[in-house]
Design a protein around this motif. Structure first.
Motif: not given
Length: 556
Positions: A27-32, A128-133, A136-149
Motif C-alpha cells: 500500500x505504501x508503494x502504491x500510495x507513493x 515521508x513525514x507525520x502530519x499532526x491532527x 482531534x487529539x484522540x486521532x493521533x498523528x497521520x502519515x504523509x509525504x512531502x514532494x518538492x521541485x
C-alpha cells in the motif's frame, strides 16, 4: 483442545502480522507512486501555466502564482493537503510565498527545503513525514509525504514548489484490515476450538464408556458390556472389549469348574483315605506293641512305618481342614479361655521335635490370666504350626514365645533367631504347598499347609498373622487376635504390639509385651490389673533380648 486453540491463534497471529507487513509495504508503494504521479502532473501543469503567462509586473506575477496554486489545489488528488510556492532568489520581483494550507507549512523540513533549493536539474524530492491532527487529539498523528521541485519562471526567477499529501485514508484502510484480521483470528480460533471439542468429545466419550465398563468389570460385574455403535477404530475397541469380557467369563467359569473339581477331588480323596489309614494305624499300633519281639531290622522297619503313618495322618488332617475352609464349613467353637493354655499346649506338642533338634523354647508368659473368647483348638494349632516351622529353621538357637494383651486384642509372638528368609520368601510364606527351602532336612515332615492353615484360623477369628524375617537374623511372627471375634475387627492402632514399619526385614515394634489391662478385669474383681512396662508408642529396635529382660517378662 486449549493447546490446539492456542496454536491456531498463534499461527493466525503470525500469518496476520506477515500479511500486514506485506499489505503495508504494498500500500505504501502504491500510495507513493500515486503521489509522485500526481505531483508530476501538477509540476507539468504549473510549468505550462508559467510558460504561457505574459505577466510582467510584480502584481501580475503574484496574481498568476496565487491563481496557479489555487488551481493546483482544487485539481489535485483527494489526499493533497496543500500546495506551497516561493521564490528561489530574493529579488525585487520576488513573489510573496503562497500556501494553500498554512497549518502544515512547518512539516516541510529544512532538509528537503535545502535539497530543492540547491537542485539545478529539476529533480523531484520525496520525504515521508507525520502530519499532526490538531483538530482531534484522540486521532493521533497521520502519515504523509512531502514532494518538492523547482519551477522555471524566467520573469520572476525559479520557484520552489512543494506539495504535501496525507495518507490518512490508507492508514484507516490498514486499521480496518488489522481489525478484520484480528476478528478472523479470533473467529478462526473459536471455530477450530469448537471443531476440536466435537472431534475430541466424539473420541473421548466412547473411550470413557469403555473405561467405565472396564472398572465395572474389574469390580466383579462380569456381565458388563459396551454398546457397539461405531465402525471405526473405536468400534474395534468396543468389540474387542466385549470379546475380552466374554473370553474372561469363559476362562473364569472354566477355572471355577476346575477349582471346584479339584476341591471335590481333595475332599473325596481325603475322606476316602480315612478308612484305610485308620486300618493301617491299627495294624501299625499292633506291630508297635510287639516290636521288641522282632529282630533289629524288622523293629526299625516297624518304627519307620509308624512314623510315616503318623505323617500320613497329619497330611490327611490338613487336607480335610483345607477342604472345610474351601467349602465354607469351617466354624469357630468360641469359649472364654486363658490364652496361656493353648500356648502351653502347643509348646508341649512340639517339645519332642524341639529337643531332637536341640532347640530351646522359651515361654515368657504373663503370671496372670489373659482371658479371651477363642477357639482353643485352632489357637493351639496356630501356635503349634508356627513353632514347628521355627524349630525347622532355628539352627540350634532358642525360640521365644510371648503374649501381649490389652482391652481389645491379644498378640502372641513366636520368634526364632535362625537362618531367616529373604523378602521373596516372606511374600509366599502363607501360600499353600509352598516351602521356602525344600532341600533342608525337616524333622516335622512339613506338607506346606501348616502356615496356610494357621493364617486361615487367624482370619476366622477376625485376626491376622504378620511376619518379619531377614537372612541370618531369624523370623518373627505376631498372631493378632481380638478378645471377642464377634465384635468388629481391631484397628492396628489398638493393638498392644505391632511391627513399627512395613518393611519385611525390619524387626522394630511399637508397644510392649505383658498385660496392659487385665482381660478379666471386667469379669472378676479378684484379679489385679498388671501394667505393661513399655508404653504403646515405644519402639523396640532389632536385636536379642538380654537375660534381664527375660527375667522381667517372667515376672510379668
Amino acid at each position: 483442545m486449549a493447546l490446539t486453540v492456542i496454536l491456531t491463534l498463534s499461527v493466525a497471529v503470525v500469518f496476520s502480522v506477515v500479511s500486514m507487513i506485506s499489505v503495508r509495504a504494498s500500500l505504501l508503494t502504491q500510495t507513493t507512486s500515486q503521489s509522485q504521479s500526481d505531483f508530476s502532473n501538477m509540476v507539468e501543469q504549473a510549468q505550462n501555466g508559467l510558460d504561457a503567462s505574459d505577466a510582467t509586473t510584480t502584481v501580475q506575477i503574484q496574481q498568476l502564482v496565487n491563481d496557479l496554486a489555487s488551481n493546483l489545489q482544487s485539481d489535485g488528488a483527494s489526499n493533497l493537503v496543500g500546495v506551497y510556492m516561493w521564490s528561489r532568489e530574493s529579488t525585487a520581483r520576488s513573489i510573496i510565498p503562497i500556501s494553500t494550507e498554512p497549518t502544515y507549512e512547518g512539516v516541510i523540513t529544512s532538509d528537503i527545503h535545502s535539497a530543492v533549493a540547491s537542485d539545478v536539474d529539476g529533480n523531484v524530492f520525496y520525504q515521508p513525514v507525520t502530519l499532526p491532527l490538531a483538530s482531534d487529539a484522540l486521532s493521533g498523528n497521520t502519515p504523509g509525504a512531502v514532494l518538492g521541485t523547482v519551477l522555471d519562471y524566467g520573469v520572476a526567477g525559479n520557484l520552489e514548489f512543494f506539495a504535501i499529501y496525507s495518507y490518512a485514508l490508507q492508514q484507516q484502510s490498514l486499521t480496518q484490515i488489522q481489525l478484520r484480521l484480528l476478528a478472523v483470528c479470533v473467529l478462526l480460533s473459536i471455530a477450530v476450538g469448537v471443531v476440536m471439542w466435537m472431534v475430541i468429545r466424539g473420541i473421548v466419550r466412547p473411550v470413557e464408556h469403555v473405561a467405565y465398563a472396564a472398572e465395572t468389570l474389574a469390580s466383579g460385574n462380569l456381565d458388563t458390556r459396551v454398546e457397539v455403535n461405531r465402525k471405526d477404530e473405536l468400534g474395534v475397541l468396543q468389540r474387542s472389549f466385549n470379546g475380552m469380557a466374554d473370553s474372561l467369563n469363559q476362562k473364569i467359569d472354566e477355572l471355577e469348574e476346575a477349582s471346584a473339581s479339584q476341591k471335590r477331588f481333595v475332599s473325596d480323596v481325603s475322606h476316602e483315605l480315612r478308612t484305610p489309614v485308620t486300618t493301617m494305624r491299627m495294624a501299625s499300633d499292633l506291630l508297635e506293641m510287639k516290636k521288641d519281639d522282632f529282630d533289629p531290622a524288622t523293629k526299625r522297619t516297624v518304627e519307620l512305618l509308624s512314623g510315616q503313618i503318623n505323617r500320613f495322618q497329619d497330611l490327611l488332617a490338613d487336607l480335610l481342614e483345607i477342604s472345610r475352609y474351601d467349602a465354607g464349613y469351617a466354624a469357630l467353637d468360641l469359649v472364654d479361655a486363658d490364652m496361656r493354655d493353648p500356648v502351653n499346649a502347643a509348646i508341649e506338642q512340639v517339645a519332642g521335635i524341639a529337643a531332637a533338634k536341640h532347640v530351646d523354647i522359651r515361654a515368657m508368659l504373663p503370671n496372670v490370666q489373659v482371658l479371651a473368647k477363642v477357639d482353643t483348638r485352632r489357637v493351639t494349632r496356630i501356635i503349634r504350626n508356627l513353632l514347628a516351622n521355627a524349630v525347622d529353621f532355628a539352627e540350634d538357637k532358642p525360640i521365644e514365645v510371648r503374649i501381649a494383651a490389652n482391652r481389645k486384642a491379644v498378640v502372641i509372638s513366636v520368634r526364632d533367631y535362625g537362618v531367616g528368609m529373604d523378602a521373596n520368601t516372606v511374600a509366599h510364606v502363607f501360600d499353600r504347598f509352598w516351602r521356602g527351602d525344600p532341600s533342608r532336612s525337616r524333622i516335622t515332615g512339613g506338607t506346606g499347609l501348616g502356615l496356610s492353615i494357621a493364617m486361615t484360623d487367624a482370619l476366622l477369628h477376625h485376626g491376622s498373622i504378620r511376619v518379619r524375617s531377614a537372612i541370618g537374623q531369624g523370623t518373627w511372627f505376631l498372631v493378632m487376635l481380638p478378645r471377642d471375634p464377634e465384635q468388629e475387627a481391631v484397628a492396628d492402632s489398638d493393638l498392644p504390639v505391632d511391627f513399627a514399619r512395613p518393611s519385611s526385614n525390619d524387626f522394630s515394634i511399637t508397644g510392649g509385651f505383658g498385660v496392659a489391662e487385665s482381660p478379666v478385669a471386667e469379669r472378676s474383681n479378684a484379679m489385679a490389673i498388671m501394667p505393661m512396662t513399655t508404653s504403646h508408642d515405644q519402639v523396640i529396635p532389632d536385636g536379642n533380648d538380654s537375660m534381664a529382660d527375660d527375667e522381667k517378662d517372667d515376672e510379668r
